[in-house]
Each structure stands twice: as C-alpha cells, then as structure tokens.
Design an enzyme around this catalytic site. Sequence first.
Site, PDB file in Angstrom:
ATOM      1  N   SER A 135       0.873  -1.165   0.000  1.00  0.00           N
ATOM      2  CA  SER A 135       0.000   0.000   0.000  1.00  0.00           C
ATOM      3  C   SER A 135       0.911   1.216   0.000  1.00  0.00           C
ATOM      4  O   SER A 135       1.729   1.368   0.912  1.00  0.00           O
ATOM      5  CB  SER A 135      -0.866  -0.033   1.257  1.00  0.00           C
ATOM      6  OG  SER A 135      -1.566   1.184   1.401  1.00  0.00           O
ATOM      7  N   LYS A 161      -1.097  -1.161  -4.435  1.00  0.00           N
ATOM      8  CA  LYS A 161      -2.283  -0.360  -4.093  1.00  0.00           C
ATOM      9  C   LYS A 161      -1.817   1.054  -3.818  1.00  0.00           C
ATOM     10  O   LYS A 161      -0.826   1.260  -3.122  1.00  0.00           O
ATOM     11  CB  LYS A 161      -2.957  -0.990  -2.871  1.00  0.00           C
ATOM     12  CG  LYS A 161      -3.712  -0.059  -1.946  1.00  0.00           C
ATOM     13  CD  LYS A 161      -4.408  -0.854  -0.851  1.00  0.00           C
ATOM     14  CE  LYS A 161      -4.596  -0.029   0.414  1.00  0.00           C
ATOM     15  NZ  LYS A 161      -5.127  -0.846   1.525  1.00  0.00           N
ATOM     16  N   LYS A 163      -3.091   5.052  -2.626  1.00  0.00           N
ATOM     17  CA  LYS A 163      -4.143   5.802  -1.955  1.00  0.00           C
ATOM     18  C   LYS A 163      -4.643   6.880  -2.910  1.00  0.00           C
ATOM     19  O   LYS A 163      -3.837   7.502  -3.616  1.00  0.00           O
ATOM     20  CB  LYS A 163      -3.579   6.450  -0.688  1.00  0.00           C
ATOM     21  CG  LYS A 163      -3.153   5.440   0.370  1.00  0.00           C
ATOM     22  CD  LYS A 163      -4.355   4.794   1.024  1.00  0.00           C
ATOM     23  CE  LYS A 163      -3.926   3.897   2.180  1.00  0.00           C
ATOM     24  NZ  LYS A 163      -5.087   3.281   2.833  1.00  0.00           N
ATOM     25  N   ASP A 188      -7.248   2.800  -2.899  1.00  0.00           N
ATOM     26  CA  ASP A 188      -7.952   2.857  -1.612  1.00  0.00           C
ATOM     27  C   ASP A 188      -8.291   4.320  -1.311  1.00  0.00           C
ATOM     28  O   ASP A 188      -7.395   5.160  -1.218  1.00  0.00           O
ATOM     29  CB  ASP A 188      -7.042   2.287  -0.513  1.00  0.00           C
ATOM     30  CG  ASP A 188      -7.732   2.181   0.847  1.00  0.00           C
ATOM     31  OD1 ASP A 188      -8.913   2.588   0.956  1.00  0.00           O
ATOM     32  OD2 ASP A 188      -7.099   1.674   1.801  1.00  0.00           O
ATOM     33  N   GLU A 213     -11.066   0.381  -3.019  1.00  0.00           N
ATOM     34  CA  GLU A 213     -11.318   0.085  -1.601  1.00  0.00           C
ATOM     35  C   GLU A 213     -12.004   1.272  -0.926  1.00  0.00           C
ATOM     36  O   GLU A 213     -11.575   2.416  -1.069  1.00  0.00           O
ATOM     37  CB  GLU A 213      -9.949  -0.204  -0.955  1.00  0.00           C
ATOM     38  CG  GLU A 213     -10.000  -0.781   0.443  1.00  0.00           C
ATOM     39  CD  GLU A 213      -8.581  -1.116   0.943  1.00  0.00           C
ATOM     40  OE1 GLU A 213      -7.677  -1.358   0.118  1.00  0.00           O
ATOM     41  OE2 GLU A 213      -8.401  -1.104   2.154  1.00  0.00           O
ATOM     42  N   ASP A 238     -13.394  -2.072   3.538  1.00  0.00           N
ATOM     43  CA  ASP A 238     -12.431  -2.132   4.637  1.00  0.00           C
ATOM     44  C   ASP A 238     -13.146  -1.607   5.887  1.00  0.00           C
ATOM     45  O   ASP A 238     -13.744  -2.392   6.645  1.00  0.00           O
ATOM     46  CB  ASP A 238     -11.195  -1.291   4.249  1.00  0.00           C
ATOM     47  CG  ASP A 238     -10.169  -1.098   5.356  1.00  0.00           C
ATOM     48  OD1 ASP A 238     -10.444  -1.434   6.513  1.00  0.00           O
ATOM     49  OD2 ASP A 238      -9.063  -0.574   5.075  1.00  0.00           O
ATOM     50  N   LYS A 262      -9.055  -6.899   8.602  1.00  0.00           N
ATOM     51  CA  LYS A 262      -8.027  -6.444   9.541  1.00  0.00           C
ATOM     52  C   LYS A 262      -8.426  -6.981  10.897  1.00  0.00           C
ATOM     53  O   LYS A 262      -9.537  -6.689  11.373  1.00  0.00           O
ATOM     54  CB  LYS A 262      -7.959  -4.914   9.587  1.00  0.00           C
ATOM     55  CG  LYS A 262      -7.389  -4.285   8.326  1.00  0.00           C
ATOM     56  CD  LYS A 262      -7.362  -2.769   8.414  1.00  0.00           C
ATOM     57  CE  LYS A 262      -6.811  -2.192   7.121  1.00  0.00           C
ATOM     58  NZ  LYS A 262      -7.039  -0.732   7.045  1.00  0.00           N
ATOM     59  N   GLY A 290      -3.557  -4.019   6.395  1.00  0.00           N
ATOM     60  CA  GLY A 290      -2.499  -3.629   7.327  1.00  0.00           C
ATOM     61  C   GLY A 290      -2.811  -2.286   7.944  1.00  0.00           C
ATOM     62  O   GLY A 290      -3.600  -1.503   7.407  1.00  0.00           O
TER      63      GLY A 290
HETATM   64  O1  OSB Z   1      -6.969   1.749   4.724  1.00  0.00           O
HETATM   65  O2  OSB Z   1      -5.760   0.059   4.506  1.00  0.00           O
HETATM   66  C1  OSB Z   1      -5.933   1.178   4.986  1.00  0.00           C
HETATM   67  C2  OSB Z   1      -2.816   2.306   6.872  1.00  0.00           C
HETATM   68  C3  OSB Z   1      -3.385   2.974   7.942  1.00  0.00           C
HETATM   69  C4  OSB Z   1      -4.751   3.082   8.011  1.00  0.00           C
HETATM   70  C5  OSB Z   1      -5.552   2.519   7.017  1.00  0.00           C
HETATM   71  C6  OSB Z   1      -4.988   1.835   5.952  1.00  0.00           C
HETATM   72  C7  OSB Z   1      -3.597   1.762   5.866  1.00  0.00           C
HETATM   73  C8  OSB Z   1      -2.896   1.146   4.751  1.00  0.00           C
HETATM   74  C9  OSB Z   1      -1.499   0.673   5.017  1.00  0.00           C
HETATM   75  O3  OSB Z   1      -3.324   1.111   3.619  1.00  0.00           O
HETATM   76  C10 OSB Z   1      -1.351  -0.802   4.960  1.00  0.00           C
HETATM   77  C11 OSB Z   1       0.014  -1.202   5.484  1.00  0.00           C
HETATM   78  O4  OSB Z   1       0.960  -1.119   4.718  1.00  0.00           O
HETATM   79  O5  OSB Z   1       0.104  -1.594   6.659  1.00  0.00           O
HETATM   80 MG    MG Z   2      -8.128   0.506   3.426  1.00  0.00          MG
END
Ligand code: OSB
Ligand code: MG
Length: 370
Positions: A135, A161, A163, A188, A213, A238, A262, A290
């Site tokens: 991510s 992925k 953001k 995402d 996402e 999510d 998660k 994550g």
């Molecule tokens: O939405 O998946 C998410 C990190 C912090 C809060 C929300 C998210 C995320 C990530 C990071 O996308 C995922 C990772 O590399 O741990």
């Molecule tokens: Mg997410």
Amino acid sequence: MKIEAITLRELHMPLVHFFETSFGRIDHRSILLVTAHCEGIDGWGECVADEGPFYSEEWKETAWPTIKHFLAPAVLGKTIEHGKEAAGLMARVRGHRMAKAAVENALWDAEAQIRQQPLWRLLGGTRTEIACGVSIGIQDTIDHLLDKIETEVAAGYRRIKVKVKPGWDLQVLERIRSRWPDIVLSCDANSAYRLDEIEHLSKFDQFNLLMIEQPLWNDDIYHHARLQKELRTAICLDESIVNARTAAQAAEIGACRIINIKVGRVGGFSEAIAVHDVCQEHKIPVWCGGMLEAGIGRAHNIALSTLPNFSLPGDVSASKRYWAEDIIEPAVSVASDGTITVSDEPGTGYRVKTDLIERLTIRKETFRPS
Ligand code: OSB
Ligand code: MG
C-alpha cells in the site's frame, strides 16, 4: 492457562517514510503492546489504534483506559483453555474492537506457545506461503509515487495499491497505467468520496483495477451496494466491515465483491476467522489489510493470511518498508517472488526483541487481579 498479569505499553516508532491517506499524513506510529503473562509464558498482542480518531473512532487514548479499566479486569485471574475465550469474557464492552483484539490476540499468542504449535495452525491456516502486496501512500508529486512503485514492482510485490482522494486520483492512475499497463493495481479511498460522485468514480473503470477500496462513508454498506451496481470495478470494503454480521450484510446486498480483513478492526482473531468464514460461504475473496504494524501485529497478520479464503495478496509487506529496526527477529522479509513462507516454529515463529521494546517504551503499566 491462568492469566496472571497484563502489561500495557506505548512505543514511539518513527516510520522510515511518511504515510499519507485521504485523512492525513503521519511520520511515526505510537504502538501499543499488550503482554499477557500466563504461567511463565508471555503472549504478545499489538493494538492497531492510530494516533488520532481518523481511520475509525478508536485511537490510542481510547484504547489505553479501555484496556486498563475494563478489558484487562475482564480476563485477569481467569483460567482459559483457548485464546478465543477472551472474546466472550470481554463481550460486555461495546465497540473498542482494536483494544479487544490486542488482548485477545496476546492470549492466542500465549496459547500457541503453551501448546508448542504454530499460531497459524491454531487459527486454522492451511497455506504455507502467502502472497504480498504493498500500500503506497499519497506522495508530494506523481513522479515520487512512480519512483516508489518502481521500487516495489522490482522487489516482486504481487499487487500495488495506491491511496486516492479527490484531486489525487484519475491523473495518478493514468500515469501509473501508461507506465505499467499490466501490473495488478488497486486503489484505496479511505471514504473520500460521496454517492453523488458516481460519474467521477465510473471513470476509474478504464484503469482495469483489481478493486477500489472503501470509496464511500466509513460506516456505510447500503450506499456501497448502490455504487457497486454502477461500477465495473469491484468494490472492496475495509472500514465498514466490523464483524461477521456486517460482512454477511455486505455480501447479501452486493455492497462489494471483495473484503479486506483487519484483525484489529473486527475485534480479534476469533471474529476475523468468523468474517473469513462468512465471506467464504458467500464466495467473496478476502485479503489481509495492514495498519502500519510493528513486528507483533505484522507476525499476527502473516498467521491470519494462511486461512484458505485469503486468496488475494494482502497489505502484508517487509518490515524494512516501515522500520529502521523492527521489534521482532528475524524482521519480516519478502522473497523476490512476492511471497512470505510461513514458519513451522511454535508461536509466531518470530522472536520478540524485549530489550529493544524496553528502549522504545515511553509508558508502561502492569495490571494484576484485584
Ligand atoms: O486503509 O488500509 C488502509 C494504513 C493505515 C490506516 C488505514 C490503511 C492503511 C494502509 C497501510 O493502507 C497498509 C500497510 O501497509 O500496513
Ligand atoms: Mg483501506
């Protein structure tokens, strides 16, 4: 196993690179760790609550007193056979799922050590190798983002992925796709869009994304179903999947075609397994999300990812992407084919670096039965 004491602590850990989502940028994590002291064995759990109430209502300053005043007292002095029994003992507390997960998961961790079994087998895992994705947060420029993607594609990650948010979406995806037409790509939004943006969101369809996402509200299922009907791209939920019931609702009304699990968001390993099972019944593939975890949370995510319906690459990636030095040994590393091979050692298969943890600790309290 008798739960004799619980230690709660906060670590301050700088990230090697800032991480930005549609709700903000951070450059360090405040990691809360729970240690369950059970007859000479220490089980560890990590609370994934953030530095502020932005991803969800929970944050580190709600988790701490909730564990101290309610969750630790609910389990202290009890003798249990299985980590999953902790969920029942803590059920009187509403919400606070990330706080609950830290306690419950520490007890699964202790159980795996006591039984001398790998945690992943105890959870019902079947895979010995898991597929990893990354991510990548919002960067200062699209060129910076492309450099980061280049590094991760070269490292072998099986899914990239990125953001997105209004103003950092179509142009970004366009630049990525023109450079890498064939990589497995997803995005995402962390709830950055609204239902009246359907026309804009439909434009994401041209980029052949594996999924988009959480485009809409963090607590919404119904409007995602309306949106999914209008999009070719699969929606992955999510934030709005908080337990097995919400997963079943989402599947039944067609709010998504993929779910991100998660373990902190749903309240612990037992509910994560229940969400996994519900999704499997509804033929919804899942992957492990994550929360920028340190090693204990990361090791637990790896164990969870071995369950059979985790058929898409997760946001489970190498320690060095986040930390100069992780709190477990060895650090999590990912092979050049983008996989992690799961250890057959008892427990998580990773050793907790207690000396480093002590050095990083900025507050600590131990609770005993009253
Ligand atoms: O939405 O998946 C998410 C990190 C912090 C809060 C929300 C998210 C995320 C990530 C990071 O996308 C995922 C990772 O590399 O741990
Ligand atoms: Mg997410």
